[in-house]
Design a protein around this motif. Structure first.
Motif, PDB file in Angstrom:
ATOM      1  N   PHE A 741      82.766  54.313  59.803  1.00  0.00           N
ATOM      2  CA  PHE A 741      82.685  55.462  57.856  1.00  0.00           C
ATOM      3  C   PHE A 741      81.535  55.757  58.763  1.00  0.00           C
ATOM      4  O   PHE A 741      81.921  57.078  58.020  1.00  0.00           O
ATOM      5  CB  PHE A 741      82.810  53.785  56.554  1.00  0.00           C
ATOM      6  N   TYR A 742      79.915  55.468  58.712  1.00  0.00           N
ATOM      7  CA  TYR A 742      79.279  56.166  58.803  1.00  0.00           C
ATOM      8  C   TYR A 742      79.226  57.933  59.368  1.00  0.00           C
ATOM      9  O   TYR A 742      78.417  58.334  59.157  1.00  0.00           O
ATOM     10  CB  TYR A 742      77.414  55.949  58.419  1.00  0.00           C
ATOM     11  N   ALA A 745      81.754  60.362  58.809  1.00  0.00           N
ATOM     12  CA  ALA A 745      80.671  60.935  57.540  1.00  0.00           C
ATOM     13  C   ALA A 745      79.954  62.070  58.235  1.00  0.00           C
ATOM     14  O   ALA A 745      80.236  63.355  57.237  1.00  0.00           O
ATOM     15  CB  ALA A 745      80.288  60.290  56.460  1.00  0.00           C
ATOM     16  N   ASN A 853      76.570  60.346  54.101  1.00  0.00           N
ATOM     17  CA  ASN A 853      76.127  59.482  55.218  1.00  0.00           C
ATOM     18  C   ASN A 853      75.020  58.553  55.276  1.00  0.00           C
ATOM     19  O   ASN A 853      75.622  57.801  56.402  1.00  0.00           O
ATOM     20  CB  ASN A 853      75.700  60.950  56.407  1.00  0.00           C
ATOM     21  N   ALA A 856      76.263  55.424  53.473  1.00  0.00           N
ATOM     22  CA  ALA A 856      77.250  54.789  54.509  1.00  0.00           C
ATOM     23  C   ALA A 856      76.347  53.953  55.496  1.00  0.00           C
ATOM     24  O   ALA A 856      76.915  52.748  55.643  1.00  0.00           O
ATOM     25  CB  ALA A 856      78.213  55.504  55.349  1.00  0.00           C
ATOM     26  N   TYR A 857      75.302  54.284  56.166  1.00  0.00           N
ATOM     27  CA  TYR A 857      75.085  53.298  57.115  1.00  0.00           C
ATOM     28  C   TYR A 857      73.517  52.751  56.730  1.00  0.00           C
ATOM     29  O   TYR A 857      74.041  51.537  56.503  1.00  0.00           O
ATOM     30  CB  TYR A 857      73.477  54.841  57.371  1.00  0.00           C
ATOM     31  N   VAL A 866      83.472  48.625  53.428  1.00  0.00           N
ATOM     32  CA  VAL A 866      83.850  49.808  52.515  1.00  0.00           C
ATOM     33  C   VAL A 866      85.779  50.309  52.595  1.00  0.00           C
ATOM     34  O   VAL A 866      86.017  50.414  53.508  1.00  0.00           O
ATOM     35  CB  VAL A 866      83.037  51.163  53.302  1.00  0.00           C
ATOM     36  N   ALA A 869      85.832  55.258  49.365  1.00  0.00           N
ATOM     37  CA  ALA A 869      84.218  56.189  48.388  1.00  0.00           C
ATOM     38  C   ALA A 869      84.977  56.924  47.768  1.00  0.00           C
ATOM     39  O   ALA A 869      85.910  57.992  47.936  1.00  0.00           O
ATOM     40  CB  ALA A 869      83.688  56.985  49.473  1.00  0.00           C
ATOM     41  N   PHE A 882      81.926  53.111  45.874  1.00  0.00           N
ATOM     42  CA  PHE A 882      82.167  52.586  47.236  1.00  0.00           C
ATOM     43  C   PHE A 882      82.250  51.068  46.626  1.00  0.00           C
ATOM     44  O   PHE A 882      82.383  50.540  46.035  1.00  0.00           O
ATOM     45  CB  PHE A 882      80.512  51.765  48.122  1.00  0.00           C
TER      46      PHE A 882
END
Length: 919
Positions: A741-742, A745, A853, A856-857, A866, A869, A882
């Protein structure tokens, strides 16, 4: 020397021309080399210019509101520099002992410089006049003097013309004509200046007043349109904006062209301003000039837009202090808008006087809308405008202060500026005679507020006259009150009046394409009065140091009965004010596919009528924030929430079962795609039940096509513009792994995209199917093929680890000085009650590139999964939500885990790099 600067104290402390002239003579005597002489002259004048500016700034800081003095001192300083450089040029660089009749030069200041008003970094508008065509000597002198001014770092707007050329240019060009109208002798041949001035009056001004006035007013209207056509934008242009200095200049130009006045006070003798209006003019001009001078000094350049990053420091320089519920910068900007409003007041009465002077008997010079009025209850018509029969008409019955606006609305009439001026002057009678308690006055006000015609225009007139704030004192407290953030574009009163105007236009069907649902709903509501009063009161308690929704709801309980609303209507208005942010917060920050979100929302709303009213209030509130804030994505989310909540409120818990909802969606998708039964069944089996509940039919259809096109590829990325949502749907099908995910992003951000929504799914065969809604920096979909390619390639590179993401993200970030004027203390909320299946994490933080980002990290580092979002931005503030579980799909409810998660997310929200991605 002109007496224009006689009011300046100790002028030699600004610049001592006599001393400098002696030093320049010494320079000439010490060297015969022209180049060396010129360089020494420039060095001396540059030091004098810097010293003079420093002295002017010192005086401005000592008297921070003395704008006129600072502007005059700057013009005086430039005058002396120009005179010294001219004398040195003609006396030592290019001396001519036996000049012919054609070798004469006069230097004139034009525009603002000619008026004697200059901010520290204003352009120097200067004209070189010669009697005939230029000779070689005059060309040399003009060129040398221009180079001197440029070498001094001055920005020079210049012209070099003979007198005949000047007259011809003035006749052909309105801008040149206006600039020359304020022409002032600086130095050189005085007789030549007098000759040119006399010819300008005789050949350009005489007999052309009507055309000049019409042209200047048209130019003003076009400028207002370009600058936003409101004097209440929260980042105003001090010079060109509505209610700014240029509006005052326009009045002076018109008066000067018609009556050849030399100063603003002479406009009183000319019958275009009263003594009271002159004081308003001068106070507003002095304040605006002070703001502009401070702005130039802080920016170090010619800057006229009062942006957020300059506002706090100018407020500090001008000695504004904080008060309970209102910051220093908000108090400063409130005074700014009061002066901008004053400029509008003066303009209206000035134009009325002008109309009287220029119009033929019984007619109007300025255009108007002709209406045939009915009964006017004692008011009269003056050339088609609503006017007063006597000066004491309002004093005889103060209810007429409200009635005049009700009549203007009812019959579509303009109000005569003299009547507006009288209303402003007599508005205090609303306090003195308890007009607010009179039922007729309240009924008249409610008629204006709920008018089926154009309530926005008439309410704005009422606000300009000061009657609105007197009649509704709580509204008076938010007049000219700014909201110091990058989300709201207008002051609170302007935002409210615009929202009422939008409500009327939606009800009239004028915005049916933009707001189809609201247009239908407004025909179904039980009480029009409720929604109009709710819009009036929704922000009325701002700036009081508490939650404006709660305070406004309490206030509504007092105001509504006074306006004549029933107990039931009052209760509904109070509820709407209390919860006017509920629908937008739910739609933009929560997962609408999570059924508990809908149940919780419906539980607060409780009735279909409230839901209808709340939707309409939410729509006009958002759209009235400013241009570009409303978009199709917000419309889609609000519509989805409305439809889902309406079904709950209408049917209670007798919802269609989970299986029937999934079956219905599958049938709709199959009809849309028209795939053969075997192919569709194979694709559908790969997706879990939770996916079918979460995604809308159009997205499912796009996902199935995406999956079919992917085949057995380990990674497949596609992007499809979605006009209904105003965004591009980015679909990523990839082998599921931690950190997916990250990285996606990061790739989207590197391609210039902003993620506004994201849903993460896992197929039954173990692949990740992630859907992102993405917009470009201007809030539009990525639609061009080139943009799509760049977007998909950036995601591929991020997932493949071909480059270090952090350096690329940091390199892409642009400086945001306006956003840096704000300080948003980050907050993290972990909520295990908002969803039955997920832990909901909401992060409020200062918006910045790649914030999503980094958050997410941080989630990746916290070892959580996740599932969706949701991103909302409000100017400089970002709210990212989230929906997560732990790695085995359970909620995160351990207090130690929750505390650790909060800490890590808070660090990511604060830091630009500490919580950022690795390779």
């Amino acid at each position: 020397m002109s007496d224009m600067f006689a009011h300046l104290d100790d002028r030699r402390a600004i610049i001592d021309r006599r001393r400098l002239a002696g030093e320049l003579d010494e320079i000439a005597a010490d060297s015969k080399d022209g180049g060396a002489r010129r360089r020494a002259m420039v060095a001396l004048l540059k030091a004098a210019l810097d010293d003079g500016r420093a002295e002017i700034e010192r005086r401005l800081l000592a008297r921070p509101s003395s704008g006129r003095l600072a502007a005059s001192a700057t013009a005086f300083l430039i005058d002396q520099i120009v005179r010294l450089s001219h004398d040195f040029t003609t006396g030592h660089l290019y001396p001519a002992n036996n000049r012919s009749a054609g070798e004469r030069i006069t230097l004139i200041a034009v525009g603002g410089y000619g008026r004697g008003e200059m901010a520290p970094h204003s352009d120097i508008d200067i004209g070189f006049l010669t009697p005939f065509k230029q000779t070689s000597w005059t060309e040399q002198v003009i060129e040398a003097q221009l180079y001197t001014l440029w070498d001094l770092g001055l920005k020079v707007g210049h012209s070099s013309r003979s007198v005949d050329e000047m007259i011809r240019a003035a006749k052909e060009d309105l801008t040149i004509r206006t600039a020359l109208l304020e022409a002032r002798f600086i130095w050189g041949d005085r007789a030549l200046y007098e000759q040119a001035s006399a010819r300008f009056d005789a050949e350009v001004v005489a007999g052309n007043a009507r055309a000049f006035v019409a042209d200047k007013l048209a130019e003003r209207d076009e400028r207002h349109k370009k600058m936003g056509d409101s004097r209440y934008v929260v980042e105003p242009n001090v010079k060109e904006g509505k209610g700014g200095l240029r509006d005052l200049h326009t009045l002076f130009w018109i008066g000067k062209f018609i009556h050849r006045v030399r100063t603003v006070p002479e406009l009183v003798d000319a019958g275009l301003l009263s003594a009271r209006e002159l004081r308003q003019f001068e106070r507003a001009e002095n304040f605006l000039l002070a703001v502009r001078c401070h702005l130039h000094i802080l920016a170090g350049r010619a800057e006229d837009r009062l942006t957020f990053d300059f506002q706090p420091e100018i407020a500090r320089r001008m000695h504004f202090a904080e008060r309970p519920g209102k910051s220093a910068v908000e108090r400063f900007m409130q005074l700014y808008f009061i002066h901008a409003k004053s400029v509008g007041d003066v303009t209206g009465t000035f134009l009325a006087h002008l109309d009287d002077q220029l119009a033929a008997r019984g007619r109007r010079f300025l255009p108007t809308i002709r209406r045939r009025p009915g009964k006017l209850n004692g008011f009269v018509l003056d050339r088609g405008r609503l006017a007063l029969p006597t000066d004491g008409f309002f004093r005889d019955d103060p209810v007429r202060l409200v009635e005049i606006f009700a009549l203007a609305d009812k019959y579509g009439l303009e109000i005569h500026p003299q009547a507006m001026r009288q209303a402003r002057h007599e508005a205090k009678l609303i306090d003195a005679r308890a007009v607010r308690r009179i039922a007729r006055a309240n009924a008249l006000f409610l008629d204006v507020l709920t008018s089926p015609r154009d309530p926005e225009t008439v309410l704005r007139w009422m606000n300009e006259a000061g009657v609105f704030g007197r009649f509704i004192p709580d509204f008076g407290r938010v007049v000219a009150q700014m909201q110091f953030d990058m989300y709201h574009h207008y002051t609170v009163d302007e935002h409210t009046i615009r929202a009422i105007g939008l409500l009327a236009r939606i009800e009239q069907g004028q915005l049916k394409e933009d707001h189809p649902l609201s247009t239908v709903i407004l025909q179904q509501i039980q009480s029009r009065r409720v929604i109009y009063v709710a819009v009036l009161l929704h922000d009325i308690a701002k700036g009081r140091g508490g939650d404006h929704s709660v305070l406004g709801a309490e206030l509504a309980l007092r105001v509504c009965p006074r306006l004549g609303l029933s107990d039931a209507e009052t209760e509904t208005v109070s509820w709407l004010v209390r919860y006017h942010l509920l629908m937008s917060a739910t739609a933009f920050k929560r997962d609408l596919a999570d059924f508990k979100t809908i149940l919780d929302f419906a539980g607060l709303v409780q009735s279909p009528e409230r839901l209808r009213l709340l939707l309409v209030l939410s729509v006009v509130d958002i759209r009235a924030v400013g241009p570009g804030v409303w978009n199709s994505w917000k419309r889609q989310l609000l519509s989805e929430l409305y439809d889902a909540a309406e079904e709950v409120l209408r049917l209670g818990h007798k919802q269609r079962g989970r299986e029937s909802r999934i079956a219905s969606k599958k049938e709709a998708v199959a009809d849309m795609l028209r795939l053969d039964e075997k192919t569709f069944a194979h694709l559908a089996r790969r997706l879990p039940e939770s996916y079918w509940i979460a995604e809308p039919v159009e997205v499912i259809a796009a996902n199935l096509i995406h999956m079919q096109n992917a085949g057995d590829a380990p990674l497949h990325i596609a992007a499809v513009p979605d006009d209904d949502r105003g965004a591009t749907l980015v679909m990523v099908l990839a082998a599921d792994h931690a950190g997916l995910f990250y990285r996606i992003a990061a790739g989207i951000h590197l391609a210039g995209g902003n993620i506004i929504d994201a849903r993460i799914h896992t197929t039954r065969d173990g692949l990740a199917l992630d859907n992102f809604l993405v917009q470009d920096p201007l809030g539009r979909p990525f639609a061009e093929a080139e943009q799509i390619v760049r977007l998909t390639r950036a995601i591929e590179d991020a997932l493949a680890g071909r480059q270090k993401l952090l350096p690329k993200l940091e390199a892409r970030a642009l400086p945001r000085p306006r956003a840096e004027a704000f300080t948003i203390a980050p907050n993290v909320f972990v909520d295990n009650k908002a969803s039955n299946r997920f832990t909901v994490i909401e992060v409020n933080a200062q918006d910045r590139p790649a914030l999503l980002n980094q958050l997410a990290y941080a989630l990746f580092q916290s070892k959580v999964t996740v599932h969706s979002a949701h991103v909302a931005t409000y100017g400089e503030r970002a709210v990212d939500t989230f929906y997560v579980t732990d790695l085995i799909g359970d909620k995160i409810d351990s207090p130690a885990r929750v505390k650790s998660l909060e800490k890590r997310m808070l660090e990511a929200a604060v830091s630009n790099s500490d919580a950022a991605v690795a390779a």
